[in-house]
Design a protein around this motif. Structure first.
Motif, short mmCIF file in Angstrom:
data_model
loop_
_atom_site.label_atom_id
_atom_site.label_comp_id
_atom_site.label_asym_id
_atom_site.label_seq_id
_atom_site.Cartn_x
_atom_site.Cartn_y
_atom_site.Cartn_z
N VAL A 1 0.85 -1.22 0.00
CA VAL A 1 0.00 0.00 0.00
C VAL A 1 0.87 1.25 0.00
CG1 VAL A 1 -1.91 -1.12 1.24
CG2 VAL A 1 -0.12 0.04 2.55
N LEU A 2 0.30 2.36 -0.47
CA LEU A 2 1.02 3.64 -0.40
C LEU A 2 1.17 4.06 1.06
CD1 LEU A 2 -0.61 6.10 -2.99
CD2 LEU A 2 1.46 4.73 -3.27
N VAL A 3 2.24 4.77 1.35
CA VAL A 3 2.37 5.43 2.65
C VAL A 3 1.35 6.59 2.65
CG1 VAL A 3 3.88 6.83 4.09
CG2 VAL A 3 4.83 4.90 2.81
N PRO A 4 0.48 6.68 3.66
CA PRO A 4 -0.49 7.79 3.67
C PRO A 4 0.22 9.14 3.66
CG PRO A 4 -1.01 6.18 5.38
CD PRO A 4 0.32 5.79 4.82
N ARG A 5 -0.22 10.02 2.77
CA ARG A 5 0.42 11.33 2.61
C ARG A 5 -0.26 12.37 3.50
NH1 ARG A 5 2.95 7.96 -0.44
NH2 ARG A 5 3.61 8.52 -2.54
N PRO A 6 0.51 13.39 3.94
CA PRO A 6 -0.11 14.47 4.72
C PRO A 6 -1.23 15.16 3.92
CG PRO A 6 2.26 14.86 4.43
CD PRO A 6 1.97 13.56 3.78
N SER B 1 -12.55 9.60 -2.77
CA SER B 1 -11.50 8.79 -3.40
C SER B 1 -10.21 9.57 -3.57
CB SER B 1 -11.98 8.31 -4.78
OG SER B 1 -10.99 7.49 -5.36
N ASN B 2 -9.11 8.84 -3.35
CA ASN B 2 -7.78 9.33 -3.73
C ASN B 2 -7.23 8.30 -4.72
OD1 ASN B 2 -5.17 10.27 -3.92
ND2 ASN B 2 -4.53 9.41 -1.95
N PRO B 3 -7.67 8.40 -5.98
CA PRO B 3 -7.29 7.36 -6.95
C PRO B 3 -5.90 7.61 -7.51
CG PRO B 3 -8.62 9.00 -8.04
CD PRO B 3 -8.46 9.46 -6.61
N PRO B 4 -5.36 6.68 -8.30
CA PRO B 4 -4.07 6.95 -8.96
C PRO B 4 -4.23 8.19 -9.84
CG PRO B 4 -4.71 4.64 -9.21
CD PRO B 4 -5.89 5.35 -8.65
N TYR B 5 -3.25 9.10 -9.77
CA TYR B 5 -3.37 10.31 -10.60
C TYR B 5 -2.05 10.86 -11.11
CZ TYR B 5 -2.61 13.00 -6.18
OH TYR B 5 -2.12 13.53 -5.01
N VAL B 6 -0.95 10.18 -10.86
CA VAL B 6 0.34 10.67 -11.34
C VAL B 6 0.54 10.14 -12.77
CG1 VAL B 6 2.81 10.73 -10.93
CG2 VAL B 6 1.24 10.57 -8.99
N THR B 7 0.81 11.04 -13.73
CA THR B 7 0.97 10.57 -15.11
C THR B 7 2.36 9.97 -15.31
OG1 THR B 7 1.70 12.75 -15.79
CG2 THR B 7 -0.64 12.26 -16.07
N LEU C 1 10.05 13.04 -12.34
CA LEU C 1 10.18 14.05 -11.28
C LEU C 1 10.05 13.44 -9.89
CD1 LEU C 1 7.63 16.59 -12.86
CD2 LEU C 1 10.13 16.65 -13.07
N MET C 2 9.77 12.14 -9.86
CA MET C 2 9.48 11.54 -8.55
C MET C 2 10.74 11.01 -7.87
SD MET C 2 5.90 9.74 -9.31
CE MET C 2 5.32 9.55 -7.64
N GLU C 3 10.66 10.98 -6.54
CA GLU C 3 11.78 10.51 -5.73
C GLU C 3 11.94 8.99 -5.87
OE1 GLU C 3 13.59 12.38 -3.66
OE2 GLU C 3 12.46 14.24 -3.73
N VAL D 1 12.62 6.99 -3.63
CA VAL D 1 12.00 6.35 -2.45
C VAL D 1 10.54 5.97 -2.77
CG1 VAL D 1 11.33 8.54 -1.35
CG2 VAL D 1 11.73 6.55 0.07
N VAL D 2 9.88 6.75 -3.62
CA VAL D 2 8.50 6.43 -4.04
C VAL D 2 8.54 5.42 -5.18
CG1 VAL D 2 6.37 7.39 -5.02
CG2 VAL D 2 7.69 8.73 -3.36
N LEU D 3 9.31 5.75 -6.22
CA LEU D 3 9.33 4.93 -7.44
C LEU D 3 9.77 3.49 -7.19
CD1 LEU D 3 10.79 7.15 -10.28
CD2 LEU D 3 8.49 6.23 -10.06
N LEU E 1 0.63 0.49 -9.07
CA LEU E 1 -0.82 0.35 -9.33
C LEU E 1 -1.62 1.46 -8.65
CD1 LEU E 1 -3.15 -1.57 -10.36
CD2 LEU E 1 -3.04 -2.68 -8.11
N ALA E 2 -1.11 1.91 -7.50
CA ALA E 2 -1.84 2.93 -6.72
C ALA E 2 -1.49 4.35 -7.14
CB ALA E 2 -1.52 2.74 -5.24
N LEU E 3 -0.48 4.47 -8.00
CA LEU E 3 0.04 5.82 -8.30
C LEU E 3 -0.25 6.31 -9.71
CD1 LEU E 3 3.63 5.55 -6.77
CD2 LEU E 3 1.83 7.10 -6.01
N PHE E 4 -0.03 5.43 -10.72
CA PHE E 4 0.13 5.95 -12.08
C PHE E 4 -1.08 5.78 -12.98
CE2 PHE E 4 4.51 5.22 -10.62
CZ PHE E 4 4.94 6.53 -10.70
N PHE F 1 -12.66 14.26 -4.04
CA PHE F 1 -11.47 13.61 -4.60
C PHE F 1 -10.21 14.32 -4.13
CE2 PHE F 1 -14.17 12.66 -8.48
CZ PHE F 1 -14.04 11.29 -8.46
N GLU F 2 -9.12 13.53 -3.97
CA GLU F 2 -7.78 14.13 -4.00
C GLU F 2 -7.38 14.14 -5.48
OE1 GLU F 2 -4.78 12.84 -1.14
OE2 GLU F 2 -3.25 13.09 -2.70
N ILE F 3 -6.69 15.19 -5.92
CA ILE F 3 -6.45 15.35 -7.36
C ILE F 3 -5.01 15.75 -7.68
CG2 ILE F 3 -8.84 16.03 -7.72
CD1 ILE F 3 -7.86 18.92 -8.13
#
Ligand code: GLN
Length: 287
Positions: A89-94, A182-188, A194-196, A198-200, A206-209, A238-240
């Motif tokens: 799972v993703l680490v919950p973001r602030p 919903s906070n669905p995948p939204y990173v193109t 541009l991503m760190e 540590v995330v990539l 599946l949860a990100l892109f 939504f989170e967007i």
């Protein structure tokens, strides 16, 4: 700095800025080694038990390789709750806490809520915790994520009902909801560069892109589903991705949603959107 703190700083040199390194040091010393805050801050002599020391060595190695601190500790704090997290799972973001706060500020005594793409369960579980009279359901396509979310539900003593569902295939639900969030995948894909690392390298893609040519695919599917499944006077949150904020607002308005409102996160980025099914403002679940 004590010997242990020096060891941490040396092992992780260059990986964190000073503030982040301080958080990591404190978490490793207090949560993993079992030091008290007093021992941590005063440098009072401390001898950890050998089992904890082994865990500490393993943790230092994983952090040195670039793994997120929350996966290494196995927990993340979110809205005052301690949730289990790992690579499923993703680490919950602030930022996501801002979404929960928006939903919360509009909710009355009781109602029904659905969280789509729940991951660790952070949104559904924190809302269920804060709105104990609400009935909360949460969906995810990933059985692995649902396993983590169910454990978190037990850990937090909440009563979220989980279901495995793929929102992109024609889903129907016999329940109706007052709120869908919903906070669905939204990173193109093109934002990947541009991503760190540590995330990539560690978080579930599946949860990100989303594909560059269909960045709103989850928003389209969820808002079509919500149009059928929200009660009259219902609300969609939504989170967007800030890059698509205005495109998404237009899309929701074209679909017939009312009062479509964007909101910024604490970093000043358009990060949330809210839409109503109709504008009968008098009918809310408040009170
Ligand atoms: N905000 C997350 C990130 O930047 C992405 C979350 C998501 O795709 N829903 O990593």
């Amino acid at each position: 700095m004590t010997g242990v703190q020096k060891r941490i700083a040396a092992a992780l040199e260059g990986r964190y800025d000073a503030a982040a390194l301080e958080c990591v040091k404190k978490a490793l010393c207090t949560e993993l080694l079992g030091m008290s805050q007093l021992q941590y801050y005063t440098g009072e002599p401390f001898s950890p038990d050998p089992e904890r020391e082994l865990m500490f060595d393993a943790a230092l190695q994983r952090l040195g390789a670039g793994e997120p601190l929350q996966y290494v500790l196995g927990t993340a704090r979110f809205m005052g709750l301690e949730l289990k997290v790992d690579g499923r799972v993703l680490v919950p973001r602030p930022e996501t806490a801002g979404l929960v706060e928006w939903v919360l500020s509009d909710c009355g005594q009781t109602g029904t809520l659905l969280d789509i793409g729940t991951g660790s369960g952070c949104i559904a579980i924190s809302l269920s915790h804060l709105l104990p009279s609400w009935s909360v359901q949460a969906w995810d396509i990933s059985p692995d994520a649902l396993q983590v979310a169910r454990e978190n539900n037990l850990k937090c003593g909440t009563k979220v009902e989980f279901r495995q569902r793929d929102i992109l295939s024609a889903v129907c639900s016999d329940s109706r909801f007052d709120v869908i969030v919903s906070n669905p995948p939204y990173v193109t894909e093109s934002e990947k560069s541009l991503m760190e690392p540590v995330v990539l390298d560690y978080e579930p893609h599946l949860a990100l892109f989303v594909p560059d040519d269909d960045a709103l695919r989850y928003y389209r599917a969820i808002s079509d589903f919500a149009m059928k499944s929200l009660n009259s006077g219902g609300r969609l949150y939504f989170e967007i991705n800030p890059l698509f904020a205005h495109e998404l607002k237009d899309m929701l308005e074209r679909k017939g949603y009312r009062n479509v409102t964007l909101r910024s996160d604490d970093f000043g980025k358009l990060r949330y959107i809210k839409a109503d099914t109709d504008d009968r403002k008098g009918r809310t679940d408040k009170g």
